[in-house]
Design an enzyme around this catalytic site. Structure first.
Site, mmCIF file in Angstrom:
data_model
loop_
_atom_site.group_PDB
_atom_site.id
_atom_site.type_symbol
_atom_site.label_atom_id
_atom_site.label_comp_id
_atom_site.label_asym_id
_atom_site.label_seq_id
_atom_site.Cartn_x
_atom_site.Cartn_y
_atom_site.Cartn_z
ATOM 1 N N CYS A 1 11.249 9.182 11.558
ATOM 2 C CA CYS A 1 10.852 8.574 12.826
ATOM 3 C C CYS A 1 11.982 8.728 13.827
ATOM 4 O O CYS A 1 11.760 8.842 15.023
ATOM 5 C CB CYS A 1 10.529 7.112 12.616
ATOM 6 S SG CYS A 1 11.838 6.225 11.761
ATOM 7 N N LYS B 1 0.893 -1.164 0.000
ATOM 8 C CA LYS B 1 0.000 0.000 0.000
ATOM 9 C C LYS B 1 0.929 1.211 0.000
ATOM 10 O O LYS B 1 1.562 1.527 0.992
ATOM 11 C CB LYS B 1 -0.855 -0.057 1.247
ATOM 12 C CG LYS B 1 -2.109 0.756 1.378
ATOM 13 C CD LYS B 1 -2.244 2.047 0.666
ATOM 14 C CE LYS B 1 -2.545 3.150 1.643
ATOM 15 N NZ LYS B 1 -1.793 4.377 1.389
ATOM 16 N N GLY C 1 4.584 3.674 10.119
ATOM 17 C CA GLY C 1 3.721 4.847 10.155
ATOM 18 C C GLY C 1 3.489 5.291 11.577
ATOM 19 O O GLY C 1 4.284 4.996 12.480
ATOM 20 N N SER C 2 2.386 5.967 11.790
ATOM 21 C CA SER C 2 2.139 6.579 13.093
ATOM 22 C C SER C 2 1.743 5.536 14.144
ATOM 23 O O SER C 2 1.175 4.480 13.820
ATOM 24 C CB SER C 2 1.031 7.618 12.957
ATOM 25 O OG SER C 2 -0.144 6.991 12.514
ATOM 26 N N VAL D 1 -2.153 4.697 14.144
ATOM 27 C CA VAL D 1 -2.605 3.704 13.155
ATOM 28 C C VAL D 1 -2.019 2.331 13.506
ATOM 29 O O VAL D 1 -2.696 1.305 13.379
ATOM 30 C CB VAL D 1 -2.218 4.136 11.720
ATOM 31 C CG1 VAL D 1 -2.556 3.036 10.719
ATOM 32 C CG2 VAL D 1 -2.938 5.431 11.338
#
Ligand code: NAD
Length: 487
Positions: A285, A176, A229-230, A233
């Site tokens: 990050c 994705k 990611g975060s 999520v």
């Protein structure tokens, strides 16, 4: 490169339109102009992609790891040939300066090379047994379809980081792509096909996290989900993936401490602090967003850092230090966070706003910003912002520095600057972080080094490094009994 184009999905070795024919807008972060239309994939598109990857799995998994490694080596060669094109695409989609985009492509190639070589290793262990004549060993076997979900901050590095270990282990992939770096994923897919990767082994879904990323997480045919990611999520993915007992690997956020001791080389420390906080416009990050400074050298170090930060050049030209942040929403989030920090008692010592140079005003730029005077408990001292923003925190000594460094829900990376090896190692052993760097920045991992975090920075997995094999393969123990009594 065409300025506006439609960027579709990539299924079974070809460009594939979204089933609903819906498209989302991708803007150029430097100019604020529409750059491309991106497939706004639905759950049906994701299901189709997973189906394709599932069909391709048996044949890919059946190849020997050595053969898979040879295919990956051909992809590496093609990445080298098209490195300039990849870097140009990254620079355009993310707004990072050209030398940074090239550096990122170089890092992705190194990563790919490392994993191509793994085809000739992929070692198991031989084990002893309590039964005479019984022999045991372990083998690594693919899990099936890997669902890979990536952000846009270092797009080709993020793709390589997950795709190559997944493929060498014999999995097939549905990735994705990030909404803000869609074309680089398509380019990468095209070059895997040119290099001879069989159709269906690598597939790309474009679109929003909801519904397309979420559909990948929910699909019971996806055996392993690797998400970068975060933290927010990531928590949701852990819950949903965990419920169906998928293998879930989470590489999440950080609020990484950068400690400057009284005996540090302050020029070197200011150099690394600036790079840690502001390179890639702070969208790492592993960004060093909390700078913890011994009181005795606080003013001296702050002045050096501010001088350094004021010399940074914003823009997308060669030699610029940082570009814009990735989209307008993120720019607005950062500006709002700065206002809240001021309301909490913070003082902006440099930056704090959008730049007013005419060539930058339409882009999603934020001046590199340093804020002091916030309590360790203030929002900006604790919460990841993912932008060019750092806070300064004075401490009395190394004990207080460690206590502040560890006063975070995250635990991704940390750095300390000191000339005292005892102090450096004392801190490195105790800091709550998956990566601890001495006299360096908070970032800078290499392909063979495990990367990942404690606490809310992940769920305990490590990618890349050899530890990534535990994410992308199942371990099987094979035993056999010899008839040694007949010899
Ligand atoms: P994000 O979590 O909003 O999105 C990341 C990706 O997840 C995107 O592709 C997005 O479309 C997708 N997504 C969003 N919601 C989803 C859902 N419900 N289900 C499935 N997929 C979904 O993060 P972001 O703002 O794009 O990226 C910044 C974050 O990534 C920061 O927190 C940063 O620290 C983190 N990050 C971590 C690492 C690491 O290695 N630990 C590396 C880079 C970035």
């Amino acid at each position: 490169m065409a300025m506006l184009q439609h960027i579709p999905n990539w299924l079974n070795g070809q460009e594939t339109q979204p089933s609903s024919n819906a498209w989302l807008d991708k803007y150029n972060p430097h100019s604020g102009r529409l750059l491309s239309k991106v497939a706004d994939s639905s759950a049906i598109d994701v299901q189709n992609a997973v189906g394709v990857a599932g069909d391709a799995f048996a044949a890919w998994a059946e190849l020997t790891p050595v053969r898979r490694g040879q295919v990956l080596a051909d992809i590496v060669a093609n990445m080298r040939c098209r490195a300039d094109e990849l870097a140009e695409c990254i620079a355009l989609e993310t707004g990072k300066p050209p030398q940074d985009a090239k550096g990122e492509v170089g890092g992705a190639i190194l990563q790919a090379e490392y994993w191509a070589g793994e085809g000739m290793r992929l070692y198991g262990r031989s084990l002893t047994s309590g039964t005479p004549g019984k022999y045991s060993h372990t083998v690594r076997q693919p899990r099936g379809v890997a669902g890979l979900i990536v952000p846009a901050n270092t797009p080709i590095a993020n793709i390589a980081w997950k795709t190559f270990p997944a493929l060498i282990c014999g999995n097939t992939v549905v990735i994705k792509a990030a909404e803000d770096s869609p074309r680089i994923a398509l380019l990468f897919a095209q070059l895997t096909k040119e290099a001879g990767l069989p159709d269906g082994v690598f597939n790309v879904i474009q679109g929003h996290g909801q519904p397309s990323g979420a559909a990948l997480v929910k699909d019971p045919r996806v055996a392993v989900i690797s998400f970068t990611g975060s933290t927010e999520v990531g928590r949701w993915i852990a819950e949903v993936g965990g419920r169906r007992l998928a293998r879930v690997s989470l590489e999440l956020g950080g609020k990484n401490p950068f400690v400057v001791c009284d005996d540090a080389d302050l020029d070197l420390a200011a150099h690394w602090a600036s790079l840690s906080a502001f390179s890639n416009a702070g969208q790492r990050c592993a960004a060093g967003s909390r700078i913890i400074i011994f009181k005795s050298i606080y003013d001296q170090f702050r002045d050096k850092l501010v001088a350094k930060v004021n010399s940074l050049k914003l823009g997308t030209a060669v030699g610029c230090d940082l570009g814009p942040v990735i989209n307008q929403r993120q720019q607005q989030n950062i500006l709002a966070a700065i206002e809240r920090a001021k309301a909490e008692g913070g003082t902006v010592v440099c930056g704090g706003n959008v730049p007013n140079a005419p060539e930058l005003v339409n882009g999603y730029y934020i001046q590199p910003t340093v804020i002091e005077g916030l309590l360790p408990s203030a929002e900006l001292s604790c919460k990841e912002i993912f932008g060019p923003l750092a806070t300064l925190h004075p401490v009395a000594d190394i004990q207080e520095a460690l206590a502040q460094a560890n006063a975070t829900e995250y635990g991704l990376s940390a750095a300390i600057h000191t000339r005292n090896v005892d102090r450096a190692m004392w801190f490195a052993q105790r800091v709550k972080a998956g990566v601890a760097n001495i006299n360096l920045g908070t970032f800078g991992s290499e392909p063979h080094m495990p990367f990942g975090g404690f606490g809310s920075s992940g769920n305990g997995t490590r990618e890349p490094g050899i530890e990534a094999l535990d994410v992308y393969s199942e371990l099987k123990n094979i035993s056999f009994l010899t008839r040694n009594q007949f010899i």
